[in-house]
Design a protein around this motif. Sequence first.
Motif, PDB file in Angstrom:
ATOM      1  N   LYS A   1       4.425  67.308  87.955  1.00  0.00           N
ATOM      2  CA  LYS A   1       5.863  67.390  88.176  1.00  0.00           C
ATOM      3  C   LYS A   1       6.585  66.148  87.671  1.00  0.00           C
ATOM      4  O   LYS A   1       7.773  66.175  87.386  1.00  0.00           O
ATOM      5  CB  LYS A   1       6.148  67.583  89.662  1.00  0.00           C
ATOM      6  N   CYS A   2       5.844  65.055  87.561  1.00  0.00           N
ATOM      7  CA  CYS A   2       6.440  63.808  87.063  1.00  0.00           C
ATOM      8  C   CYS A   2       6.550  63.811  85.539  1.00  0.00           C
ATOM      9  O   CYS A   2       7.302  63.037  84.966  1.00  0.00           O
ATOM     10  CB  CYS A   2       5.598  62.607  87.503  1.00  0.00           C
ATOM     11  N   LYS A   3       5.774  64.693  84.898  1.00  0.00           N
ATOM     12  CA  LYS A   3       5.803  64.749  83.449  1.00  0.00           C
ATOM     13  C   LYS A   3       7.082  65.425  82.964  1.00  0.00           C
ATOM     14  O   LYS A   3       7.569  66.363  83.574  1.00  0.00           O
ATOM     15  CB  LYS A   3       4.593  65.535  82.922  1.00  0.00           C
ATOM     16  N   VAL A   4       7.604  64.936  81.863  1.00  0.00           N
ATOM     17  CA  VAL A   4       8.786  65.559  81.278  1.00  0.00           C
ATOM     18  C   VAL A   4       8.328  66.740  80.428  1.00  0.00           C
ATOM     19  O   VAL A   4       7.556  66.574  79.489  1.00  0.00           O
ATOM     20  CB  VAL A   4       9.574  64.548  80.398  1.00  0.00           C
ATOM     21  N   THR A   5       8.774  67.934  80.806  1.00  0.00           N
ATOM     22  CA  THR A   5       8.377  69.128  80.067  1.00  0.00           C
ATOM     23  C   THR A   5       9.260  69.274  78.843  1.00  0.00           C
ATOM     24  O   THR A   5      10.474  69.423  78.961  1.00  0.00           O
ATOM     25  CB  THR A   5       8.519  70.374  80.956  1.00  0.00           C
ATOM     26  N   THR A   6       8.662  69.240  77.679  1.00  0.00           N
ATOM     27  CA  THR A   6       9.422  69.311  76.440  1.00  0.00           C
ATOM     28  C   THR A   6       8.850  70.381  75.527  1.00  0.00           C
ATOM     29  O   THR A   6       7.638  70.433  75.299  1.00  0.00           O
ATOM     30  CB  THR A   6       9.397  67.964  75.695  1.00  0.00           C
ATOM     31  N   LEU A   7       9.723  71.222  75.035  1.00  0.00           N
ATOM     32  CA  LEU A   7       9.315  72.182  74.020  1.00  0.00           C
ATOM     33  C   LEU A   7       9.113  71.422  72.715  1.00  0.00           C
ATOM     34  O   LEU A   7      10.008  70.724  72.254  1.00  0.00           O
ATOM     35  CB  LEU A   7      10.398  73.251  73.848  1.00  0.00           C
TER      36      LEU A   7
ATOM     37  N   ASP B   1      21.877  76.766  70.562  1.00  0.00           N
ATOM     38  CA  ASP B   1      21.797  77.009  72.006  1.00  0.00           C
ATOM     39  C   ASP B   1      20.842  76.027  72.689  1.00  0.00           C
ATOM     40  O   ASP B   1      21.103  75.574  73.808  1.00  0.00           O
ATOM     41  CB  ASP B   1      21.336  78.447  72.270  1.00  0.00           C
ATOM     42  N   TYR B   2      19.747  75.703  72.020  1.00  0.00           N
ATOM     43  CA  TYR B   2      18.789  74.741  72.577  1.00  0.00           C
ATOM     44  C   TYR B   2      19.446  73.371  72.741  1.00  0.00           C
ATOM     45  O   TYR B   2      19.234  72.672  73.740  1.00  0.00           O
ATOM     46  CB  TYR B   2      17.582  74.640  71.640  1.00  0.00           C
ATOM     47  N   HIS B   3      20.255  73.005  71.774  1.00  0.00           N
ATOM     48  CA  HIS B   3      20.933  71.700  71.789  1.00  0.00           C
ATOM     49  C   HIS B   3      21.879  71.586  72.991  1.00  0.00           C
ATOM     50  O   HIS B   3      21.927  70.541  73.648  1.00  0.00           O
ATOM     51  CB  HIS B   3      21.730  71.532  70.493  1.00  0.00           C
ATOM     52  N   THR B   4      22.599  72.652  73.281  1.00  0.00           N
ATOM     53  CA  THR B   4      23.582  72.608  74.375  1.00  0.00           C
ATOM     54  C   THR B   4      22.971  72.958  75.729  1.00  0.00           C
ATOM     55  O   THR B   4      23.290  72.336  76.735  1.00  0.00           O
ATOM     56  CB  THR B   4      24.748  73.570  74.081  1.00  0.00           C
ATOM     57  N   ASP B   5      22.073  73.953  75.761  1.00  0.00           N
ATOM     58  CA  ASP B   5      21.552  74.453  77.040  1.00  0.00           C
ATOM     59  C   ASP B   5      20.341  73.688  77.561  1.00  0.00           C
ATOM     60  O   ASP B   5      20.103  73.645  78.766  1.00  0.00           O
ATOM     61  CB  ASP B   5      21.183  75.933  76.923  1.00  0.00           C
ATOM     62  N   VAL B   6      19.546  73.107  76.667  1.00  0.00           N
ATOM     63  CA  VAL B   6      18.330  72.402  77.082  1.00  0.00           C
ATOM     64  C   VAL B   6      18.486  70.886  76.930  1.00  0.00           C
ATOM     65  O   VAL B   6      18.236  70.127  77.868  1.00  0.00           O
ATOM     66  CB  VAL B   6      17.098  72.887  76.289  1.00  0.00           C
ATOM     67  N   LEU B   7      18.905  70.449  75.765  1.00  0.00           N
ATOM     68  CA  LEU B   7      19.102  69.013  75.550  1.00  0.00           C
ATOM     69  C   LEU B   7      20.367  68.506  76.237  1.00  0.00           C
ATOM     70  O   LEU B   7      20.530  67.294  76.404  1.00  0.00           O
ATOM     71  CB  LEU B   7      19.171  68.716  74.046  1.00  0.00           C
ATOM     72  N   LYS B   8      21.246  69.444  76.606  1.00  0.00           N
ATOM     73  CA  LYS B   8      22.484  69.119  77.314  1.00  0.00           C
ATOM     74  C   LYS B   8      23.358  68.146  76.526  1.00  0.00           C
ATOM     75  O   LYS B   8      23.942  67.209  77.067  1.00  0.00           O
ATOM     76  CB  LYS B   8      22.181  68.518  78.696  1.00  0.00           C
ATOM     77  N   GLU B   9      23.434  68.374  75.219  1.00  0.00           N
ATOM     78  CA  GLU B   9      24.260  67.536  74.361  1.00  0.00           C
ATOM     79  C   GLU B   9      25.346  68.381  73.698  1.00  0.00           C
ATOM     80  O   GLU B   9      25.148  69.583  73.458  1.00  0.00           O
ATOM     81  CB  GLU B   9      23.399  66.854  73.288  1.00  0.00           C
TER      82      GLU B   9
ATOM     83  N   SER C   1      15.577  83.319  78.890  1.00  0.00           N
ATOM     84  CA  SER C   1      16.700  82.747  78.148  1.00  0.00           C
ATOM     85  C   SER C   1      16.371  81.321  77.722  1.00  0.00           C
ATOM     86  O   SER C   1      15.492  80.675  78.301  1.00  0.00           O
ATOM     87  CB  SER C   1      17.969  82.754  79.004  1.00  0.00           C
ATOM     88  N   ILE C   2      17.085  80.820  76.747  1.00  0.00           N
ATOM     89  CA  ILE C   2      16.838  79.475  76.229  1.00  0.00           C
ATOM     90  C   ILE C   2      17.027  78.417  77.312  1.00  0.00           C
ATOM     91  O   ILE C   2      16.238  77.472  77.417  1.00  0.00           O
ATOM     92  CB  ILE C   2      17.756  79.193  75.017  1.00  0.00           C
ATOM     93  N   LYS C   3      18.030  78.587  78.151  1.00  0.00           N
ATOM     94  CA  LYS C   3      18.304  77.566  79.184  1.00  0.00           C
ATOM     95  C   LYS C   3      17.184  77.470  80.222  1.00  0.00           C
ATOM     96  O   LYS C   3      17.078  76.464  80.935  1.00  0.00           O
ATOM     97  CB  LYS C   3      19.637  77.845  79.870  1.00  0.00           C
ATOM     98  N   ASP C   4      16.331  78.501  80.309  1.00  0.00           N
ATOM     99  CA  ASP C   4      15.241  78.496  81.295  1.00  0.00           C
ATOM    100  C   ASP C   4      13.887  78.076  80.708  1.00  0.00           C
ATOM    101  O   ASP C   4      12.864  78.155  81.392  1.00  0.00           O
ATOM    102  CB  ASP C   4      15.099  79.888  81.926  1.00  0.00           C
ATOM    103  N   ILE C   5      13.871  77.646  79.460  1.00  0.00           N
ATOM    104  CA  ILE C   5      12.614  77.286  78.796  1.00  0.00           C
ATOM    105  C   ILE C   5      11.862  76.196  79.558  1.00  0.00           C
ATOM    106  O   ILE C   5      10.669  76.331  79.850  1.00  0.00           O
ATOM    107  CB  ILE C   5      12.877  76.836  77.346  1.00  0.00           C
ATOM    108  N   SER C   6      12.532  75.102  79.885  1.00  0.00           N
ATOM    109  CA  SER C   6      11.870  73.968  80.539  1.00  0.00           C
ATOM    110  C   SER C   6      11.251  74.373  81.868  1.00  0.00           C
ATOM    111  O   SER C   6      10.132  73.964  82.200  1.00  0.00           O
ATOM    112  CB  SER C   6      12.865  72.818  80.746  1.00  0.00           C
ATOM    113  N   PHE C   7      11.967  75.176  82.635  1.00  0.00           N
ATOM    114  CA  PHE C   7      11.460  75.637  83.934  1.00  0.00           C
ATOM    115  C   PHE C   7      10.154  76.410  83.769  1.00  0.00           C
ATOM    116  O   PHE C   7       9.179  76.172  84.490  1.00  0.00           O
ATOM    117  CB  PHE C   7      12.515  76.518  84.607  1.00  0.00           C
ATOM    118  N   HIS C   8      10.124  77.322  82.812  1.00  0.00           N
ATOM    119  CA  HIS C   8       8.932  78.159  82.627  1.00  0.00           C
ATOM    120  C   HIS C   8       7.765  77.380  82.016  1.00  0.00           C
ATOM    121  O   HIS C   8       6.604  77.654  82.333  1.00  0.00           O
ATOM    122  CB  HIS C   8       9.276  79.372  81.766  1.00  0.00           C
TER     123      HIS C   8
END
Length: 301
Positions: free
Chosen positions: A190-196, A257-265, A148-155
């Motif tokens: 782990k300190c790096k910010v994971t960004t699509l 969905d990316y804007h709300t679920d990943v960027l949290k805006e 799912s889109i909300k799990d992108i950063s984790f993966h």
Amino acid sequence: MSLSPPVFLKEREENNSKCVEIQQSQTTSIAAEDPLQNLCLASQEVLQKAQRSGRSKCLKCGGSRMFYCYTCYVPVENVPIEQMPIVKLPLKIDIIKHPNETDGKSTAIHAKLLAPEFVNIYTYPCIPEYEEKDHEVALVFPGPKSVSIKDISFHLQKRIQNNVRSKNDDADKPSIKRKKTEEQDLKDSKCKVTTLKRIIFIDSTWNQTNKIFTDERLQGLLQVELKTRKTCFWRHQKGKPDTFLSTIEAIYYFLVDYHTDVLKEKYKGQYDNLLFFYSFMYQLIKNAKCSGDKETRKLTH
């Protein structure tokens, strides 16, 4: 005898409440009838004028087109570029188009026209190399391995860590030294910010997607699926469910969905203008079907 202020206010509140309920009911009814009704769009007057005047010349290739040239990815002469909205996106978009996909029927071109700095279109088998950047790239395609889109950063973060482990898997190093190096690299990762940074879409009929999707250059990428949405596309693919979206719909809904679920805006219509052409054509064809105007339907492609 006049009403006392408290009673008057109470009645006004009740009336307002009833009014809101009626408006919400009407809005829901309109939305069901026209799902593109509440978009925050730039003025489409320029498209209305172009539709009335008919086809125009492409300033690059000279071809006769309606609204835009699907070969050169530019608006035609009677659609001044300065009157078109420009959309800023949070990431880059690559669209891989099937060679048999009819240019004039593709909605992918809308994204290139409206977000030219962020969108690239490639015709298969021309595909960019993603292997070295698989931790910051994803492919939108449904399937058993899709997330799912909300799990992108984790993966994507997991991919970085797996890459670190693979890099440090050197048999020549002493085991203790290798372990310490791996632990430090994992800690750093782990300190790096994971960004699509880039998202890929396949532009073709659903019957043609398999040829592109199974290409080995796309096999290692993270697959992402969209939430269930219903298409408004007027050129519906026979035998396919209404959850099969057109390319521009898929791009738009992914970004929302990316804007709300990943960027949290909070989403405030930032990407609605990606549907600038699409919503206009949708309404044009809808009106044409109601009036039986075959000529208007021809104009849209």
